[in-house]
Design an enzyme around this catalytic site. Structure first.
Site, short mmCIF file in Angstrom:
data_model
loop_
_atom_site.label_atom_id
_atom_site.label_comp_id
_atom_site.label_asym_id
_atom_site.label_seq_id
_atom_site.Cartn_x
_atom_site.Cartn_y
_atom_site.Cartn_z
N LEU A 105 12.85 41.39 8.59
CA LEU A 105 12.48 40.33 9.52
C LEU A 105 11.54 39.39 8.78
CD1 LEU A 105 11.69 42.32 12.81
CD2 LEU A 105 13.78 41.06 12.27
N ASP A 106 11.62 38.11 9.09
CA ASP A 106 10.72 37.16 8.47
C ASP A 106 9.27 37.50 8.81
OD1 ASP A 106 12.92 35.80 7.53
OD2 ASP A 106 12.92 34.33 9.17
N LYS A 107 8.36 37.02 7.99
CA LYS A 107 6.93 37.33 8.16
C LYS A 107 6.46 37.12 9.59
CE LYS A 107 2.37 35.70 6.65
NZ LYS A 107 1.63 34.77 5.75
#
Length: 324
Positions: free
Chosen positions: A138-140
């Site tokens: 998942l993105d940051k």
């Protein structure tokens, strides 16, 4: 840290004439083809007690295959005591509700303080698994559910299931603009031709498909439920921007925030104060890699997205005649 692997099997008439690497991949599906090839080349595979380092050699009925290998430490990173919201855990997998701001894997500008560092602290044996068991990211600043493998065998099964689109990943997002009905975005994605840190819809990119449906309409925004058929970097963010509905709070693909007209100071403060993309991995479903049981989890909407949704509802009620 190391782990000894000892495997044994006998070649059947059906397998006669097959390549050794192909046969071993079928005999021992808990391990990836890449790992099996590495074992062959390193001299860890024996046919009738004689070592062989030839992946393409043909096998014969009745031959006894033995693998005597050592799993070495795969992940060279520091274990760090970082808090994790663990939704489920057993001997094979961990399901995590990732918080915003947590980078999944060390990289440029993020050498530590990542989910990987946290996993090494929580489960030291996971250093034997490539990428500390991380099979998808998942993105940051995206929140929500991720599954992590605690063993090499579990990781192999999960990666295979992910590639076969047998893992269901559903997301909740809030986008700019009003969307009338659900649809599918089927557009290839790859690196942006000039902005190398960005992704983009590119003609010769990798196949990517995102299904979405409308969960709630506001006067100038839409709350969506989305499901991925593939898992490209920034996929939802890129696909939504491509169709003209960027995610609220996404500075990379949406530029500066654009609040609607006629808003109250309170709404303006909430809207402009939302500093990440409004994206949450809300549901995860998969077949357990050991028991094959179908398992499903849901992660509650994080507080910042709840507050944003409430503000959008109030704005819609207060400005029903203003069409954006």
């Amino acid at each position: 840290m190391t782990q000894e692997i000892n495997l044994k099997s006998e070649i059947t008439s059906i397998q006669t004439g097959q390549r050794l690497d192909q046969t071993l991949a079928n005999l021992f599906p808990d391990y990836s083809r890449t790992r099996i090839k590495e074992w062959i080349l390193s001299g860890a595979v024996f046919i009738d007690g004689v070592v062989t380092d030839k992946p393409r050699i043909k096998v014969l009925e009745g031959q006894e295959i033995t693998i005597q290998a050592t799993l070495e430490e795969e992940t060279k990173a520091e274990a760090q005591a970082i808090g994790l919201d663990i939704v489920y855990e057993d001997d094979h997998i961990i399901v995590i509700n990732k918080q915003a701001g947590l980078v999944v894997h060390p990289g440029a500008g993020n050498s530590d303080g990542t989910l990987l560092n946290a996993l090494l602290h929580h489960c030291p044996n996971i250093e034997l698994v490539p990428r500390a068991g991380i099979v998808h990211r998942l993105d940051k600043d995206t929140t929500g559910l991720m599954v992590v493998a605690k063993t090499v065998e579990a990781q192999t099964h999960l990666v295979t299931a992910l590639q076969a689109r047998e893992i269901t990943r559903e997301y909740e997002a809030i986008v700019q603009g009003t969307i009338i009905s659900g649809a599918t975005v089927d557009e290839p994605i790859d690196r942006h031709p000039t902005k190398r840190t960005h992704m983009a819809v590119v003609h010769n990119g990798k196949p990517a498909m995102t299904h979405y449906r409308v969960a709630e309409k506001f006067r100038a925004h839409t709350r969506l439920r989305l499901r991925l058929e593939s898992g490209r970097t920034h996929q939802i963010r890129v696909h939504m921007a491509h169709i003209g509905h960027v995610l609220v709070g996404d500075p990379v693909y949406g530029g500066r925030p654009r609040p609607p007209k006629g808003i109250t100071p309170a709404f303006f403060e909430t809207y402009m104060g939302f500093k990440r993309q409004a994206l949450h991995a809300i549901r995860l479903e998969l077949a357990h890699p050991f028991t094959c049981e179908i398992m499903s989890w849901q992660a509650p909407i994080p507080e910042d997205m709840k507050l944003l949704t409430q503000a959008l509802r109030l704005d819609t009620q207060e400005n029903p005649s203003i069409i954006i």
